[in-house]
Write a protein that holds these residues in place. Sequence first.
Motif, PDB file in Angstrom:
ATOM      1  N   ALA A  80       0.938  -1.187   0.123  1.00  9.37           N
ATOM      2  CA  ALA A  80       0.054   0.136   0.027  1.00  9.37           C
ATOM      3  C   ALA A  80       0.841   1.190   0.044  1.00  9.37           C
ATOM      4  CB  ALA A  80      -0.997  -0.219   1.382  1.00  9.37           C
ATOM      5  N   GLU A  81       0.414   2.098  -0.731  1.00 10.98           N
ATOM      6  CA  GLU A  81       1.137   3.697  -0.564  1.00 10.98           C
ATOM      7  C   GLU A  81       0.043   4.605  -0.540  1.00 10.98           C
ATOM      8  OE1 GLU A  81       2.513   3.919  -4.795  1.00 10.98           O
ATOM      9  OE2 GLU A  81       4.135   2.421  -4.546  1.00 10.98           O
ATOM     10  N   TRP A  82       0.584   5.566   0.299  1.00 17.60           N
ATOM     11  CA  TRP A  82      -0.237   6.767   0.814  1.00 17.60           C
ATOM     12  C   TRP A  82      -0.823   7.310  -0.426  1.00 17.60           C
ATOM     13  CZ3 TRP A  82      -2.251   7.658   5.470  1.00 17.60           C
ATOM     14  CH2 TRP A  82      -2.837   8.918   5.833  1.00 17.60           C
ATOM     15  N   SER A  83       0.215   7.794  -1.273  1.00 20.55           N
ATOM     16  CA  SER A  83      -0.411   8.675  -2.608  1.00 20.55           C
ATOM     17  C   SER A  83      -1.377   7.687  -3.404  1.00 20.55           C
ATOM     18  CB  SER A  83       0.862   8.906  -3.333  1.00 20.55           C
ATOM     19  OG  SER A  83       1.478   7.548  -3.890  1.00 20.55           O
ATOM     20  N   ARG A  84      -1.398   6.598  -3.244  1.00 21.46           N
ATOM     21  CA  ARG A  84      -2.354   5.766  -3.953  1.00 21.46           C
ATOM     22  C   ARG A  84      -3.666   5.883  -3.432  1.00 21.46           C
ATOM     23  NH1 ARG A  84      -3.676   4.350  -9.209  1.00 21.46           N
ATOM     24  NH2 ARG A  84      -5.066   2.446  -8.906  1.00 21.46           N
ATOM     25  N   TRP A  85      -3.487   5.751  -1.787  1.00 20.10           N
ATOM     26  CA  TRP A  85      -4.861   5.990  -1.328  1.00 20.10           C
ATOM     27  C   TRP A  85      -5.200   7.324  -1.490  1.00 20.10           C
ATOM     28  CZ3 TRP A  85      -3.319   3.530   3.846  1.00 20.10           C
ATOM     29  CH2 TRP A  85      -3.263   1.988   4.001  1.00 20.10           C
ATOM     30  N   ILE A  86      -4.830   8.189  -1.748  1.00 20.83           N
ATOM     31  CA  ILE A  86      -5.245   9.441  -1.885  1.00 20.83           C
ATOM     32  C   ILE A  86      -5.826   9.811  -3.208  1.00 20.83           C
ATOM     33  CG2 ILE A  86      -4.572  12.167  -1.964  1.00 20.83           C
ATOM     34  CD1 ILE A  86      -4.716  11.344   0.766  1.00 20.83           C
ATOM     35  N   GLU A  87      -5.348   9.078  -4.153  1.00 24.73           N
ATOM     36  CA  GLU A  87      -6.100   9.064  -5.546  1.00 24.73           C
ATOM     37  C   GLU A  87      -7.252   8.188  -5.495  1.00 24.73           C
ATOM     38  OE1 GLU A  87      -6.374   9.502  -9.551  1.00 24.73           O
ATOM     39  OE2 GLU A  87      -5.488  10.860  -8.063  1.00 24.73           O
ATOM     40  N   GLU A  88      -7.281   7.237  -4.704  1.00 24.51           N
ATOM     41  CA  GLU A  88      -8.507   6.257  -4.767  1.00 24.51           C
ATOM     42  C   GLU A  88      -9.393   7.216  -4.171  1.00 24.51           C
ATOM     43  OE1 GLU A  88      -5.965   2.047  -4.645  1.00 24.51           O
ATOM     44  OE2 GLU A  88      -7.047   3.037  -2.581  1.00 24.51           O
ATOM     45  N   LEU A  89      -9.220   7.764  -3.056  1.00 22.22           N
ATOM     46  CA  LEU A  89     -10.332   8.673  -2.263  1.00 22.22           C
ATOM     47  C   LEU A  89     -10.764   9.865  -3.130  1.00 22.22           C
ATOM     48  CD1 LEU A  89      -8.712   8.739   1.401  1.00 22.22           C
ATOM     49  CD2 LEU A  89     -10.784   7.656   0.545  1.00 22.22           C
ATOM     50  N   ARG A  90      -9.780  10.309  -3.971  1.00 23.45           N
ATOM     51  CA  ARG A  90     -10.211  11.431  -4.885  1.00 23.45           C
ATOM     52  C   ARG A  90     -11.075  10.723  -6.097  1.00 23.45           C
ATOM     53  NH1 ARG A  90      -9.521  13.678  -9.698  1.00 23.45           N
ATOM     54  NH2 ARG A  90      -8.307  11.753 -10.474  1.00 23.45           N
ATOM     55  N   LEU A  91     -10.876   9.833  -6.538  1.00 22.85           N
ATOM     56  CA  LEU A  91     -11.762   9.027  -7.569  1.00 22.85           C
ATOM     57  C   LEU A  91     -12.988   8.841  -6.953  1.00 22.85           C
ATOM     58  CD1 LEU A  91      -9.275   6.677  -9.278  1.00 22.85           C
ATOM     59  CD2 LEU A  91     -10.380   8.890 -10.341  1.00 22.85           C
ATOM     60  N   ALA A  92     -13.069   8.219  -5.753  1.00 22.74           N
ATOM     61  CA  ALA A  92     -14.313   8.111  -5.044  1.00 22.74           C
ATOM     62  C   ALA A  92     -15.210   9.439  -4.916  1.00 22.74           C
ATOM     63  CB  ALA A  92     -14.085   7.469  -3.749  1.00 22.74           C
ATOM     64  N   SER A  93     -14.393  10.439  -4.368  1.00 28.14           N
ATOM     65  CA  SER A  93     -15.052  11.916  -4.419  1.00 28.14           C
ATOM     66  C   SER A  93     -15.789  12.293  -5.521  1.00 28.14           C
ATOM     67  CB  SER A  93     -14.553  12.760  -3.805  1.00 28.14           C
ATOM     68  OG  SER A  93     -13.261  13.136  -4.455  1.00 28.14           O
ATOM     69  N   ALA A  94     -15.044  12.162  -6.745  1.00 26.56           N
ATOM     70  CA  ALA A  94     -15.465  12.431  -8.115  1.00 26.56           C
ATOM     71  C   ALA A  94     -16.509  11.671  -8.433  1.00 26.56           C
ATOM     72  CB  ALA A  94     -14.483  12.249  -8.988  1.00 26.56           C
ATOM     73  N   TRP A  95     -16.561  10.290  -8.151  1.00 23.86           N
ATOM     74  CA  TRP A  95     -17.989   9.411  -8.575  1.00 23.86           C
ATOM     75  C   TRP A  95     -18.903   9.977  -7.664  1.00 23.86           C
ATOM     76  CZ3 TRP A  95     -21.218   6.335  -6.193  1.00 23.86           C
ATOM     77  CH2 TRP A  95     -21.936   5.350  -6.819  1.00 23.86           C
ATOM     78  N   LEU A  96     -18.850  10.371  -6.364  1.00 24.91           N
ATOM     79  CA  LEU A  96     -20.062  10.956  -5.739  1.00 24.91           C
ATOM     80  C   LEU A  96     -20.291  12.282  -6.095  1.00 24.91           C
ATOM     81  CD1 LEU A  96     -19.005   9.998  -1.903  1.00 24.91           C
ATOM     82  CD2 LEU A  96     -20.967   9.249  -3.119  1.00 24.91           C
ATOM     83  N   HIS A  97     -19.396  12.917  -6.771  1.00 21.22           N
ATOM     84  CA  HIS A  97     -19.865  14.541  -6.813  1.00 21.22           C
ATOM     85  C   HIS A  97     -20.696  14.300  -8.294  1.00 21.22           C
ATOM     86  CE1 HIS A  97     -19.104  18.450  -8.922  1.00 21.22           C
ATOM     87  NE2 HIS A  97     -19.236  18.788  -7.938  1.00 21.22           N
ATOM     88  N   ASP A  98     -20.468  13.297  -8.973  1.00 22.58           N
ATOM     89  CA  ASP A  98     -21.129  12.930 -10.394  1.00 22.58           C
ATOM     90  C   ASP A  98     -22.652  12.538  -9.944  1.00 22.58           C
ATOM     91  OD1 ASP A  98     -19.275  13.971 -11.985  1.00 22.58           O
ATOM     92  OD2 ASP A  98     -18.663  11.681 -12.329  1.00 22.58           O
ATOM     93  N   LYS A  99     -22.676  11.883  -8.771  1.00 18.05           N
ATOM     94  CA  LYS A  99     -24.096  11.370  -8.203  1.00 18.05           C
ATOM     95  C   LYS A  99     -24.947  12.689  -7.712  1.00 18.05           C
ATOM     96  CE  LYS A  99     -24.277   6.917  -8.758  1.00 18.05           C
ATOM     97  NZ  LYS A  99     -25.500   6.073  -9.412  1.00 18.05           N
TER      98      LYS A  99
END
Length: 271
Positions: A80-99
Motif C-alpha cells: 500500500a502507498e499513501w499517494s495511491r490511497w489519496i488518488e483512490e479517495l479522490r476518484l471516489a469523491s469524483a464518483w460521488l460528485h457526479d451522483k
Amino acid sequence: MIQPLFIESGAERLFCIHREPVAHVPVRGSVLMLPAFAEEMNRTRSFVSRISFRLSEAGFHVLQPDLSGTGDSTGEFRNAEWSRWIEELRLASAWLHDKAGPVHLVALRAGALFLSDLLDAEPDRFARICLVEPFVTGADSVREFLQLRVARSIFEGTKESIAMLTEALAGGASMEVGGYDLSSGLYASLNDATIEDLGARLQHALVLGCGRSPETRRNAAMRALAESWCAEGADATYAFVATEPFWSQELPSLPTDAIACVVDFIAGAQA
C-alpha cells in the motif's frame, strides 16, 4: 438500497459500498467515508455502516471505500502507498460528485489524516467535514499502532520499544504489526501527515471526541485544534460524546449518541 461496486483505477479495482438515498426522500448531496487505519477499519465497520444507513435515510448518497490492500479491493497491504490511497479517495469523491453535490466527508480516527492531501487535490469539492476521534498527527497514529507490537514483544520476552521500531522503519525496514505488514514507505507518509494546518481550507467542520472521559490529553488536543481552526477563519466546533472505545474492541457496541451527532451535523441540524 445497498449497492456493492468497483471503481476502476488503472490495474486496481477499488471496492465500495454505495448506499442510495431512501426512495421518496429528496436527494441532499453525498458523503464519502474516510476509513480508519488497519484493524481499526475492520472494528469500526458496523459504526460506519450505521452512519451510512442513517444518512441515506436523510437523503444522501454514501460511499464506503476499501482502500487498495484492504477489505475487498485489489492489492496487498504490504504494498500500500499513501499517494495511491489519496488518488483512490479522490476518484471516489469524483464518483460521488457526479451522483449528487455537495460532497461531505466523515473521517474516522486516522482517516482524518487524508484530509490535507484531499483538500489540496480538490479544494472546492467538499462542504461539511466531520472528524470522529481523529488523530491530530500521523506520528500519534503510528505510535499507537506500533504499541500493538510492543505489547506482544513484552509477552514474548523480546521487549521491543517504540523508539526501536520507528528507527528501523525510518531506516527502510518493513515489519508485521498486529497482523499487518507495514512498509517503511507507508510508515513515512503516515508519520508525516497532520491536520493541524487545515483551518484556512475548511468550511464547516465538527471535531467529535469519543471515549470514557473528556478529560484526556487527546481530547484536549482535539478541542485546541478546533479552536485554532476557528482562529484561522473556519467554522469549526468541538464536541464530546461518552462512548466505549469502539474502535479498539473486537465486538464493539454501537455508540448511538455519536452516530446521531455525526448524522445531525452532516444533515445540517448543527451549525
